[in-house]
Design an enzyme around this catalytic site. Sequence first.
Site: not given
Ligand SMILES: [Fe+2]
Length: 265
Positions: A170, A180, A183, A185
Amino acid sequence: MQQALSSQALSSQAPSSQAEIDAEIAEIKNDYERAGAEENQPRLDYAPYRSSLLRHPTKDLHHADPESIELFAPVFGHRDLGLPESDLTIQHTGEPVGERIAITGRVLDGDGRPVRHQLVEIWQANAAGRYIHKRDQHRAPIDPNFTGVGRTLTDGDGTYTFSTIKPGPYPWRNHYNAWRPAHVHFSLFGTEFTQRMITQMYFPGDPLFALDPICQAIVDPKERERLVATYDHDVTQHEWSTGYRWDIVLTGTHRTPMEEEDPGA
Ligand SMILES: [Fe+2]
């Protein structure tokens, strides 16, 4: 992300280009290699990650004695968590859009021992790279069948497993055309509220790694690699989902106050 917006709002300069960010990353990398001292944590004030300059801690941690309740709470048991909470694909009436994946691995302490029955939480964007969060106004679709949050407990072997959808990359506003890498978190609780580790897991072979100041804020390539999961065909399930393996090693061994006060005992 809001912090990044705020720092840019304070600046009268136009957003940097990816080429400018790349040059800054390369210069820091060269300085790091020349210095020859190994680092294993992200830099807190890493110039290519713009907002980190304004918001990074400038003082040492203030150590405070935890309240006694914090030394044994919270204790999560299997009664507190239901199985569906580790499967992010069955939290709604319909199935979410995207590539169904499993992520599994072991949580280990600094001596390689399993960290058993500990809470592992994840949150992530959907397959289109969109979070369900009022601050995420990225023009990508929300998936009504995907919230993007899950939690589970490690088993007696320190193993956790999630079923989910592979998140999309995103954009963010660190610089012009900043993206980014995909991923997930992760949050891990230790044995008490005063121990919590938050990190991000990445997927192998992502072309955005080299361009991303958050990844590159971990300047040592070996350390960055620790955040990248491995594709594991044994985790992949026939006609169902692909599989990734990612082990998490918590630094150091949890030491009780008694051991610190009387190390010879
Ligand atoms: Fe994130």
